[in-house]
Design an enzyme around this catalytic site. Structure first.
Site, PDB file in Angstrom:
ATOM      1  N   SER A 234       0.723  -1.187   0.081  1.00 59.51           N
ATOM      2  CA  SER A 234      -0.081  -0.035  -0.334  1.00 59.51           C
ATOM      3  C   SER A 234       1.022   1.410   0.202  1.00 59.51           C
ATOM      4  O   SER A 234       2.153   1.092   0.447  1.00 59.51           O
ATOM      5  CB  SER A 234      -0.957   0.251   0.685  1.00 59.51           C
ATOM      6  OG  SER A 234      -1.632  -1.403   1.610  1.00 59.51           O
ATOM      7  N   SER A 272      -1.714  -4.181  -3.642  1.00 53.70           N
ATOM      8  CA  SER A 272      -1.335  -2.746  -2.891  1.00 53.70           C
ATOM      9  C   SER A 272      -2.483  -1.551  -2.668  1.00 53.70           C
ATOM     10  O   SER A 272      -3.197  -1.318  -3.913  1.00 53.70           O
ATOM     11  CB  SER A 272      -0.538  -2.551  -3.556  1.00 53.70           C
ATOM     12  OG  SER A 272      -0.138  -1.656  -2.935  1.00 53.70           O
ATOM     13  N   ASP A 274      -4.132   1.594  -2.703  1.00 50.01           N
ATOM     14  CA  ASP A 274      -3.734   2.761  -3.484  1.00 50.01           C
ATOM     15  C   ASP A 274      -4.781   3.956  -2.722  1.00 50.01           C
ATOM     16  O   ASP A 274      -5.500   3.809  -3.538  1.00 50.01           O
ATOM     17  CB  ASP A 274      -2.614   2.575  -4.839  1.00 50.01           C
ATOM     18  CG  ASP A 274      -1.977   1.771  -4.692  1.00 50.01           C
ATOM     19  OD1 ASP A 274      -0.985   1.617  -3.307  1.00 50.01           O
ATOM     20  OD2 ASP A 274      -2.542   1.523  -6.017  1.00 50.01           O
TER      21      ASP A 274
END
Length: 345
Positions: A234, A272, A274
């Site tokens: 992240s 991830s 984001d």
């Protein structure tokens, strides 16, 4: 414990400047007047974690709410407060960054702080919407210890100042980025419009990217020689500006942080998370408005490419800033991440 106010090597010190627009005097999110940042760093035993606070202005954001926007590029995350922020287009608490399992604790700290300043919250006044964003620091830190306390969150808020450390501090203490030691980074750009200078600043919590995929501004790819793994971890990008934007325009601007991440070598992997959050100090909404109609200013749409460019450039440089400022770190179970600058010299 590391000194969160100590000077650190910055990306530009190692020639990692990005783009064409000039930086502000601090080259940080605090180049936007009134914005301040504080850290609480926790390093003991198997713990490498902490809290970072971003205050949008010196006053009470519950009473004086900056226009704000949020964008989720890839939603593998556990942030709180983004739904109402995006629905109303307003920020009414400082923004806290921390590890994934400490989001609730930090949210409670923000709520208690807001109630202390406004005792009628949840009674005569509406409830408060705390904004907390997170990344998983479990590779280097014992995230299961639930070590972050409300007192740690308050300490980060109380430490907020225009000059702040970057690298492995605060929420960035245990983060990893492209197989290197990640953390907190920041950068800014100056925008000249109608004969006046405006600032746009970015702060990142960098905990993303596949090892071996990091690309520097000159095209070099740097590999930490770690075990190959999918992109996960992240990144949180906080964008502040004093440019007068409405909610829709601000949302368009912050989306361009994704271009900055891509310039670094990220393709926003499955695991991830984001997340981008932005606010402008130029347009605010009082909690108890004096009348039915509020004055607001906005940028001419034909000029919006300039803040688009500034966001992409400052995001890219802020990631490098986090990487070069962070020292090699060994944490939980002997896990280690090398500092990028040690491989650049």
């Amino acid at each position: 414990m590391p000194d969160a106010t100590a000077p650190r090597i910055r990306a530009r010190d190692l020639g990692l400047a990005c783009g064409r627009l000039p930086p502000g005097p601090r080259n940080s999110i605090a180049d936007v007047a009134g914005v301040s940042v504080g850290h609480r760093t926790i390093v003991r035993g198997d713990l490498r974690t902490g809290v970072t606070a971003i205050l949008p202005h010196p006053g009470d954001p519950f009473r004086d709410k900056p226009i704000a926007a949020a964008h989720v590029l890839n939603g593998f995350g556990k942030s709180i407060g983004l739904m109402q922020l995006e629905e109303l287009g307003q920020l009414e608490t400082p923004i806290l960054l921390t590890n994934t399992l400490s989001v609730g604790t930090c949210g409670t700290a923000l709520i208690r702080r807001a109630i202390a300043a406004n005792p009628e919250i949840g009674r005569r006044l509406a409830t408060v919407n705390p904004v907390v964003c997170e990344c998983n620091d479990g590779f280097l830190s014992d995230i299961q210890a639930l070590a972050v306390t409300e007192a740690d969150a308050i300490a980060a808020l109380d430490a907020a100042a225009p000059d702040f450390a970057v690298g492995a501090v605060g929420a960035g203490t245990g983060m990893s980025c492209f197989g290197f030691k990640g953390g907190i980074g920041s950068a800014s750009r100056v925008l000249r419009l109608d004969g006046a200078d405006y600032k746009l600043g970015v702060l990142v919590l960098a905990n993303f990217g596949r090892a071996g995929f990091l690309q520097l501004p000159d095209g070099r790819r740097i590999d930490p020689a770690s075990t190959p793994a999918p992109e996960q971890g992240s990144v949180i990008v906080v964008i502040a500006t004093d440019l007068p934007l409405d909610h829709r325009q601000l949302r368009r601007v912050i989306v361009r942080a994704g271009a900055g991440l891509a310039f670094c070598g990220s393709s926003w992997g499955h695991q991830s998370g984001d997340v981008f959050v932005g606010f402008t100090t130029a347009n605010r909404v009082p909690h108890e408005p004096p009348g039915a109609i509020l004055p607001q200013r906005m940028l001419a749409e034909a000029r919006i490419d300039l803040p688009f460019q500034a966001t992409a450039e400052a995001t890219q440089e802020a990631v490098y800033d986090a990487l070069v400022a962070a020292d090699t770190t060994t944490g939980r179970a002997g896990h280690s991440r090398p500092g990028l600058r040690h491989m650049l010299r």
